[in-house]
Design an enzyme around this catalytic site. Structure first.
Site, mmCIF file in Angstrom:
data_model
loop_
_atom_site.group_PDB
_atom_site.id
_atom_site.type_symbol
_atom_site.label_atom_id
_atom_site.label_comp_id
_atom_site.label_asym_id
_atom_site.label_seq_id
_atom_site.Cartn_x
_atom_site.Cartn_y
_atom_site.Cartn_z
ATOM 1 N N LYS A 123 5.523 19.060 -10.085
ATOM 2 C CA LYS A 123 6.817 19.761 -10.091
ATOM 3 C C LYS A 123 7.498 19.597 -8.733
ATOM 4 O O LYS A 123 6.851 19.741 -7.698
ATOM 5 C CB LYS A 123 6.570 21.239 -10.386
ATOM 6 C CG LYS A 123 7.656 21.887 -11.203
ATOM 7 C CD LYS A 123 7.261 23.304 -11.596
ATOM 8 C CE LYS A 123 8.299 23.942 -12.494
ATOM 9 N NZ LYS A 123 8.390 23.353 -13.813
ATOM 10 N N SER B 246 12.571 22.621 -8.527
ATOM 11 C CA SER B 246 12.166 23.312 -9.767
ATOM 12 C C SER B 246 11.217 24.459 -9.449
ATOM 13 O O SER B 246 11.249 25.506 -10.104
ATOM 14 C CB SER B 246 11.443 22.366 -10.719
ATOM 15 O OG SER B 246 12.187 21.215 -10.931
ATOM 16 N N GLU C 142 -1.134 22.560 -16.091
ATOM 17 C CA GLU C 142 -0.687 22.729 -17.484
ATOM 18 C C GLU C 142 -0.901 21.410 -18.219
ATOM 19 O O GLU C 142 -0.494 20.353 -17.730
ATOM 20 C CB GLU C 142 0.802 23.094 -17.539
ATOM 21 C CG GLU C 142 1.270 23.283 -18.985
ATOM 22 C CD GLU C 142 2.779 23.485 -19.112
ATOM 23 O OE1 GLU C 142 3.203 24.624 -19.320
ATOM 24 O OE2 GLU C 142 3.515 22.488 -18.979
HETATM 25 P P1 0O2 Z 1 9.429 20.773 -17.249
HETATM 26 O O1 0O2 Z 1 10.438 20.134 -16.397
HETATM 27 O O2 0O2 Z 1 9.130 19.999 -18.501
HETATM 28 O O3 0O2 Z 1 8.180 21.172 -16.535
HETATM 29 P P2 0O2 Z 1 5.508 29.469 -18.038
HETATM 30 O O4 0O2 Z 1 5.140 28.172 -17.341
HETATM 31 O O5 0O2 Z 1 4.409 29.964 -18.924
HETATM 32 O O6 0O2 Z 1 6.003 30.517 -17.089
HETATM 33 P P3 0O2 Z 1 6.979 29.081 -20.436
HETATM 34 O O7 0O2 Z 1 8.380 28.627 -20.677
HETATM 35 O O8 0O2 Z 1 6.546 30.351 -21.079
HETATM 36 O O9 0O2 Z 1 6.764 29.107 -18.883
HETATM 37 O O10 0O2 Z 1 5.950 27.977 -20.888
HETATM 38 P P4 0O2 Z 1 5.882 27.130 -22.223
HETATM 39 O O11 0O2 Z 1 6.614 27.760 -23.353
HETATM 40 O O12 0O2 Z 1 4.417 26.886 -22.404
HETATM 41 O O13 0O2 Z 1 6.681 25.793 -21.835
HETATM 42 C C1 0O2 Z 1 6.337 25.058 -20.728
HETATM 43 C C2 0O2 Z 1 6.793 23.615 -20.850
HETATM 44 O O14 0O2 Z 1 6.746 23.142 -22.199
HETATM 45 C C3 0O2 Z 1 8.229 23.346 -20.422
HETATM 46 O O15 0O2 Z 1 8.267 23.185 -19.042
HETATM 47 C C4 0O2 Z 1 8.526 22.035 -21.154
HETATM 48 O O16 0O2 Z 1 7.921 20.923 -20.508
HETATM 49 C C5 0O2 Z 1 7.810 22.250 -22.473
HETATM 50 N N1 0O2 Z 1 8.711 22.901 -23.447
HETATM 51 C C6 0O2 Z 1 8.679 24.182 -23.855
HETATM 52 N N2 0O2 Z 1 9.639 24.422 -24.761
HETATM 53 C C7 0O2 Z 1 10.312 23.258 -24.918
HETATM 54 C C8 0O2 Z 1 11.419 22.872 -25.744
HETATM 55 O O17 0O2 Z 1 11.995 23.647 -26.501
HETATM 56 N N3 0O2 Z 1 11.832 21.562 -25.648
HETATM 57 C C9 0O2 Z 1 11.220 20.659 -24.833
HETATM 58 N N4 0O2 Z 1 11.697 19.402 -24.813
HETATM 59 N N5 0O2 Z 1 10.186 21.007 -24.031
HETATM 60 C C10 0O2 Z 1 9.730 22.281 -24.082
HETATM 61 P P5 0O2 Z 1 9.603 23.463 -18.192
HETATM 62 O O18 0O2 Z 1 9.188 24.264 -17.007
HETATM 63 O O19 0O2 Z 1 10.671 24.053 -19.056
HETATM 64 O O20 0O2 Z 1 10.128 22.100 -17.714
#
Ligand code: 0O2
Length: 225
Positions: free
Chosen positions: A74, A78, A168
């Site tokens: 990351k 971010s 993760e």
């Molecule tokens: P990036 O840039 O991909 O890392 P948490 O980490 O537990 O505080 P959250 O949102 O509860 O946060 O976690 P969750 O639901 O497990 O989602 C974490 C990651 O899954 C996201 O990271 C995305 O990579 C992916 N993800 C979750 N939902 C979606 C979605 O609807 N569409 C897509 N394309 N990816 C998703 P980040 O931090 O959002 O971004």
């Protein structure tokens, strides 16, 4: 370095000083660079574990249950955004204690079965601790997103210490990865918000990708008979 010095360093704000940008911190703060190196080591450890499993399955069954493994660290921008959302200060301590996804590993498999086989084999390893699991394959998100998410802790062995690092892991099929990558690309376009009609269209595409996975699984079962 004594524990007190380390604690003081780890609790110091990483906010940019006058004329200093986040990019400068990313490139020049020694302790920040060190912490990121630890996360990279954790990604290497985990990636190797998946490569070993893939190799073993390839020897045993003459096929690869993993198509690709991607890793990403990351970026500081971010990290800052996520800490701000959680109401945490921008310090190394807060990064380690509050963020689970600084190290990210994505494992992409041909079939849904492979996702669970590989995930299960990985969790059986005695140096891996599962901290949290979210099964968006069994329970897709309302927008249609599907993937299996693990937050794990993995040890990294340094010359004078063993450190437990969080990471993760996202497990997906090729079809799920296609949908998520395109949806992510669309969502992150600047000045862009989905209309209801577009969100519905994306949901339909997610359902089609799920149907595709199910049909491919059936084909595979027929080939096994
Ligand atoms: P990036 O840039 O991909 O890392 P948490 O980490 O537990 O505080 P959250 O949102 O509860 O946060 O976690 P969750 O639901 O497990 O989602 C974490 C990651 O899954 C996201 O990271 C995305 O990579 C992916 N993800 C979750 N939902 C979606 C979605 O609807 N569409 C897509 N394309 N990816 C998703 P980040 O931090 O959002 O971004």
């Amino acid at each position: 370095m004594s524990e007190e010095t380390k604690d003081a360093l780890w609790s110091q704000p990483l906010s940019p000083m006058e004329g200093q940008t986040l990019e400068r911190i990313e490139q020049e703060s020694k302790e920040y660079i060190r912490l990121m190196a630890y996360y990279r080591c954790a990604m290497m450890e985990i990636e190797t574990k998946f490569r070993v499993l893939n190799e073993e399955y390839s020897l045993e069954y003459d096929r690869n249950p993993i198509s690709t493994i991607k890793t990403r660290l990351k970026r500081l921008t971010s990290i800052r955004e996520k800490l701000e959302k959680k109401g945490c200060p921008l310090t190394l301590k807060a990064i380690e204690e509050n963020l689970n996804d600084v190290a990210g590993i994505r494992v992409v498999c041909p079939f849904v079965d492979d996702v669970y086989t590989i995930a299960e084999a990985f969790l059986k390893q005695d140096d891996i601790t599962l901290i949290r699991q979210k099964d968006y394959i069994y329970n897709p998100k309302p927008n249609g997103y599907r993937s299996l998410h693990f937050i794990v802790e993995v040890p990294i062995f340094l010359s004078h210490e063993k450190r437990l690092m969080k990471a993760e892991i996202q497990f997906r099929t090729i079809a799920m990865d296609f949908w998520a990558s395109v949806e992510h690309e669309l969502r992150y376009k600047k000045d862009f918000t989905f209309t209801d009609e577009m969100a519905q269209e994306l949901l339909k595409c997610a359902e089609m990708s799920s149907e595709l996975d199910a049909r491919m699984d059936k084909l595979r079962q027929r080939l096994r008979q």
